[in-house]
Design an enzyme around this catalytic site. Structure first.
Site, PDB file in Angstrom:
ATOM      1  N   LYS A   1      38.239  84.470  40.121  1.00  0.00           N
ATOM      2  CA  LYS A   1      38.660  83.152  39.628  1.00  0.00           C
ATOM      3  C   LYS A   1      38.570  82.141  40.765  1.00  0.00           C
ATOM      4  O   LYS A   1      39.162  82.345  41.833  1.00  0.00           O
ATOM      5  CB  LYS A   1      40.096  83.205  39.117  1.00  0.00           C
ATOM      6  CG  LYS A   1      40.214  83.760  37.715  1.00  0.00           C
ATOM      7  CD  LYS A   1      41.659  83.889  37.312  1.00  0.00           C
ATOM      8  CE  LYS A   1      42.189  82.629  36.671  1.00  0.00           C
ATOM      9  NZ  LYS A   1      43.577  82.843  36.172  1.00  0.00           N
ATOM     10  N   ILE A   2      37.870  81.061  40.483  1.00  0.00           N
ATOM     11  CA  ILE A   2      37.671  80.006  41.476  1.00  0.00           C
ATOM     12  C   ILE A   2      38.212  78.703  40.883  1.00  0.00           C
ATOM     13  O   ILE A   2      37.874  78.365  39.742  1.00  0.00           O
ATOM     14  CB  ILE A   2      36.153  79.809  41.768  1.00  0.00           C
ATOM     15  CG1 ILE A   2      35.493  81.129  42.200  1.00  0.00           C
ATOM     16  CG2 ILE A   2      35.905  78.669  42.724  1.00  0.00           C
ATOM     17  CD1 ILE A   2      35.554  81.436  43.662  1.00  0.00           C
TER      18      ILE A   2
END
Ligand code: E4P
Length: 216
Positions: A84-85
């Protein structure tokens, strides 16, 4: 629509998995912090339960180089880890690099359709609009999910999936399903709210009471 659990609580994940309710797990730093356990231990437990679905783990760096480094490390833990960015310009650089290396990336904390368009272009496998948090500030989170769905459909974007996040109640889930969102991730509580209905419980109770009247 697939259901993911937004949790790092092993008991809740196991229960939801055993119910056949979930096909993925999402976490974020706040969710991890609630468990008062080491991140590595949590992820090891989650990977032992969710053997056949994605497990989302978030990076903490705010610069692309750091995110890339963390993302590579997370991806090595298991083949089903999704990195997850956060949806910031530095994040998009990391998405581009990690995706080109074959690492699955979710762009998170999306609050607008333009952000979703950019994330898809950068190579995200998932985009996560935060439905409930928009509701919290007097906007309509479902409208954003619908807008992104419409855009992806109009553009023929199928390689980036919409994972509606910050889902707060079963009505959110039903509306997201009706609009064709790919995935909704939600707390265990919402999954149980979906499963339970007082009419069902009363009916089951009455069946058992009536069965007692049957001559034995
Ligand atoms: C998404 O993956 C996030 O972890 C999450 O859905 C945030 O939800 P919240 O707004 O209830 O914290």
């Amino acid at each position: 629509m697939k259901i993911f659990i937004d949790s790092a609580n092993i008991n809740d994940i196991r229960t939801a998995y055993d119910m056949g309710a979930i096909s993925g797990v999402t976490t974020n730093p706040s969710i991890i912090s609630r468990e008062n356990r080491k991140f590595d231990d949590i992820i090891a437990d989650v990977t032992s339960i969710m053997v056949d679905g994605p497990i989302f783990a978030e990076v903490l760096s705010l610069e692309a180089d750091g995110m890339i480094k963390e993302g590579r490390k997370l991806a090595k833990i298991s083949k089903n880890i999704v990195v997850k960015i956060p949806m910031i310009p530095e994040g998009l650089k990391a998405v581009k690099t990690l995706s080109s290396e074959g690492i699955n990336v979710c762009v998170t904390v999306i609050f607008s359709a333009p952000q979703a368009i950019l994330a898809a272009n950068a190579g995200a496998k998932y985009v996560a609009p935060f439905v409930g948090r928009l509701d919290d500030i007097g906007e309509n989170g479902l409208d954003l999910a619908q807008e992104i769905r419409d855009i992806f459909d109009a553009q023929g974007i199928t390689e980036t999936k919409i994972v509606a996040a910050s889902v707060r109640h079963p009505v959110h889930v039903v509306e997201l399903a009706k609009m064709g969102v790919d995935i909704a991730t939600m707390p265990f509580k919402v999954i149980m709210q979906m499963a339970k209905n007082p009419n069902t419980e009363n009916a089951v109770k009455k069946f058992l009471e009536d069965w007692e009247k049957v001559p034995k």
